[in-house]
Design a protein around this motif. Structure first.
Motif, PDB file in Angstrom:
ATOM      1  N   ALA A 250       0.835  -1.200   0.000  1.00 28.98           N
ATOM      2  CA  ALA A 250       0.000   0.000   0.000  1.00 28.98           C
ATOM      3  C   ALA A 250       0.869   1.250   0.000  1.00 28.98           C
ATOM      4  O   ALA A 250       0.536   2.244  -0.649  1.00 28.98           O
TER       5      ALA A 250
ATOM      6  N   ARG B  14       2.728   2.146  -3.512  1.00 32.90           N
ATOM      7  CA  ARG B  14       1.742   1.889  -4.552  1.00 32.90           C
ATOM      8  C   ARG B  14       2.290   2.199  -5.950  1.00 32.90           C
ATOM      9  O   ARG B  14       2.865   3.269  -6.177  1.00 32.90           O
TER      10      ARG B  14
ATOM     11  N   LYS C 201      -3.836  -4.430   1.726  1.00 35.71           N
ATOM     12  CA  LYS C 201      -3.468  -3.371   0.796  1.00 35.71           C
ATOM     13  C   LYS C 201      -4.673  -2.488   0.480  1.00 35.71           C
ATOM     14  O   LYS C 201      -4.584  -1.263   0.578  1.00 35.71           O
TER      15      LYS C 201
ATOM     16  N   LEU D  74      -5.009   1.432   1.680  1.00 36.47           N
ATOM     17  CA  LEU D  74      -5.150   2.519   0.707  1.00 36.47           C
ATOM     18  C   LEU D  74      -6.380   3.349   1.026  1.00 36.47           C
ATOM     19  O   LEU D  74      -6.375   4.576   0.929  1.00 36.47           O
TER      20      LEU D  74
END
Lengths: 357, 303
Positions: free
Chosen positions: B119, B122, B190, B194
């Motif tokens: 995350a 990214r 993840k 996010l």
């Protein structure tokens, strides 16, 4: 067209535009504004996104290749999935456990005397059967199980979910309680338990009938999948229908006297199709997973008929000496499941309305 | 809140009851009783045996007696070995529990770490690498993974010895059990990381000058954990069924191996008993993860 000079001027503080400051657009400028985006449908837009997704396209190619192979290969390869290798009409006892692309002693002699013998692409198994054709048939079985199980789940889930969601009220509550209870059962264990029991029960009931040819294990697999996995689909369909049925066009359809069955078929289902298709596409790999797991613990399809899981299970015995027998079916399962997973992800990215902006 | 807990407890009890009922009637639907093997006992012996195991009573009464036995932890005797199933289960469950708990630990710890890394980086290479491998691992069935690991590391490279009573190396079995749930948790972490990192309170914390590490550990991760908790139930189910295969492949004498061999032997009472035992464990795990989920997140209302 207005003539700027003939329009009477309003009082001093008016916000009226002074048309003298503007000039008419030329023909070319008009054409520029006409260039709009081509109108597109939901389906076409989704397909455009799907085609742009390289992973999804690659998995479609892989899946098509696999499907073509499993239909074409048995026509080309001159071996059967349960036939032992024969040379000149006699069973070749030396042709067991051959490595890929090797020949047995008898075959070698036959080749030297001028005969042409089709190579054993993946070698042979411990009974002298061509392993390539067995893997191909195993893939056939696994794909068929995945596909049919998903179709069964789709049909039951669609019917149950749409009736429950559309009817609402007490019917809905009772139907959903049943779903809740089935949903809370540990699925894999119930699959194991029921397929053991159904297999034993069906064996007695079906002997001699036409269905026995498919194999009781296979039928019990379908029944078990049908019994257990439809609940997820039913929940999904119901949720979709609940959001759709409050729309104005449903009210309009009701007002002009459409019957519930028609409304569900014509207005509700087409609107939740995308979500249903995505979920079905993701159901296929999970069914293949389950089938290969069951075959691996000894509950899958019946003996002469191979499935990828049972091939892998059989290969466990000689793992140290003949590792390729494990690697081929294992790779095939991974390839199929990976391709379906990536395709499902791609479909979701392209068609799921919740992810669209 | 207590109303919700009570409701969930009742639902769990109902589920267990249904599982037991299905199991009992499934067991009786199988043609051929426990004494219908090739070595059929004489009618007198059979009568005594049926008397002893209550098989001469009507089905309804047998069902009640079976329930009563279950409540006392008595699963009956194995059809093939004649040994008491409860002792077999308690003997073999220890090693499976150890294996399963280690796999849960590995999956949670590494899943969270990799999920956070993915995350935070990214669309850079660590993220891409992690997503590539997790996509790969969720497509590999546990039995394939287990046999390939065994083949490569035990038989070809000989880094690990094959499992025996004297050398018990848990590394490969735990790895093959944990990779799938670990990949799943990574993806879950993840997406939820996010989601959380875009929230206003993260920006507030950063604006206050809280260190980068503290923002992630205290503000982001704690909130990102919530979806992971819901996965604990399904993960337990996966690991319990996965251990059947992994134990068989690595020839570890745990409950999973017992279960698979009882299927191969068509030892019906053993299959039923193990199913009930594992099912109760799974239902409990789901219950705990659901209650924990509601308890951790105050935004979720108890219905």
């Amino acid at each position: 067209m207005y003539d700027p000079n003939t329009i009477p001027k309003k009082h001093l503080l008016s916000l009226q535009l002074d048309l003298k400051k503007f000039e008419p657009a030329t023909e070319e400028e008009k054409r520029q504004t006409d260039q709009m985006r081509e109108s597109t449908t939901f389906f076409r837009d989704g397909m455009r996104k799907l085609v742009k997704n390289p992973l999804a396209m690659a998995s479609i190619v892989v899946l098509v290749l696999i499907i073509v192979t499993i239909f074409v290969a048995p026509l080309i390869v001159p071996y059967g999935y349960q036939d032992m290798i024969t040379v000149d009409g006699k069973r070749d006892k030396t042709a067991t456990n051959l490595a890929p692309f090797t020949y047995s002693e008898l075959e070698q002699k036959a080749i030297e005397s001028g005969e042409s013998i089709f190579p054993h692409i993946f070698g042979t198994d411990e009974l002298g059967r061509d392993y390539f054709i067995r893997t191909i048939y195993g893939t056939r079985v696994s794909l068929a199980v995945g596909l049919f199980a998903s179709i069964i789940v789709l049909i039951i889930g669609l019917l149950y979910g749409s009736i429950s969601g559309y009817t609402g009220g007490k019917t809905d509550i009772i139907m959903m309680r049943i779903v809740d209870i089935i949903y809370s059962l540990p699925d894999m264990l119930m699959v194991i338990l029921l397929s053991v029991v159904l297999d034993a029960v069906l064996k007695n009931a079906l002997t001699g009938t036409a269905l026995a040819k498919i194999g009781t294990n296979m039928i019990s697999l379908f029944i078990v999948f049908g019994l257990l996995y439809w609940v997820g689909m039913a929940r999904l369909v119901r949720g979709q229908i609940l959001t759709i049925k409050n729309n104005e066009y449903i009210l309009a359809a009701k007002a002009i006297g459409a019957k519930p069955g028609r409304i569900i078929r014509k207005h509700v289902l087409p609107n939740c199709m995308s979500v249903i298709i995505i979920s079905t596409a993701l159901q296929i790999p999970s069914a293949i997973f389950t089938e290969s797991f069951l075959s691996f613990v000894g509950l899958g399809v019946q003996a002469p008929m191979p499935s990828l899981g049972s091939l892998a299970n059989a290969a466990r015995g000689g793992l140290g000496s003949y590792p390729y027998k494990m690697i081929f079916p294992a790779l095939m399962i991974c390839l199929i499941v990976l391709a379906f997973n990536l395709l499902g992800d791609g479909l979701r990215d392209a068609f799921d309305p919740r992810l669209r902006r | 809140m207590w109303k919700y807990v009570l409701k969930r407890l009742l639902l769990a009890a109902l589920t267990v009851f249904i599982i037991i009922t299905i199991t009992f009637f499934a067991m009786n639907a199988i043609p051929g009783g426990p004494f219908a093997s090739e070595k059929a006992p004489s009618p007198d012996v059979k009568a005594v045996l049926e008397e002893r195991y209550n098989l001469n009573k009507p089905l309804g009464e047998q069902y009640l007696l079976y329930l009563n036995d279950l409540l006392h932890g008595d699963f009956g005797v194995s059809l093939k070995t004649g040994r008491d199933i409860s002792t077999t289960i308690s003997d073999s469950f220890g090693i499976s529990a150890k294996l399963g708990l280690m796999a849960v630990g590995v999956a949670l710890v590494f899943g969270l770490i990799f999920g956070c890394i993915a995350a935070l980086t990214r669309n850079k290479w660590p993220d891409r690498a992690i997503i590539f491998f997790t996509t790969l691992f969720v497509s590999v069935p546990s039995f394939v993974l287990a046999t390939l690991l065994l083949l490569i590391f035990c038989l070809q490279l000989k880094w690990f010895s094959v499992w025996s009573t004297t050398s018990q190396n848990y590394f490969l079995p735990v790895l093959s059990l944990a990779l799938y749930p670990m990949s799943y948790i990574t993806r879950l972490t993840k997406t939820s990381m996010l989601d959380v990192m875009g929230q206003d309170y993260i920006r507030t914390a950063q604006a206050k000058g809280v260190s980068h590490f503290l923002v992630i550990a205290k503000h982001a991760l704690r909130n990102a954990l919530i979806p992971v908790i819901t996965y604990v139930g399904p993960m337990t189910a996966y690991i319990l069924t996965g251990s059947m295969v992994v134990e068989t492949v690595f020839t570890i004498g745990g409950l999973g191996t017992k279960f698979v061999s009882s299927i191969a032997n068509r030892d019906y009472t053993m299959i039923m008993a193990t199913t009930i035992f594992l099912a109760v464990l799974m239902v409990l795990a789901t219950l705990i993860s659901d209650l924990l989920y509601k308890a951790v997140d105050p935004r979720i209302k108890f219905e």
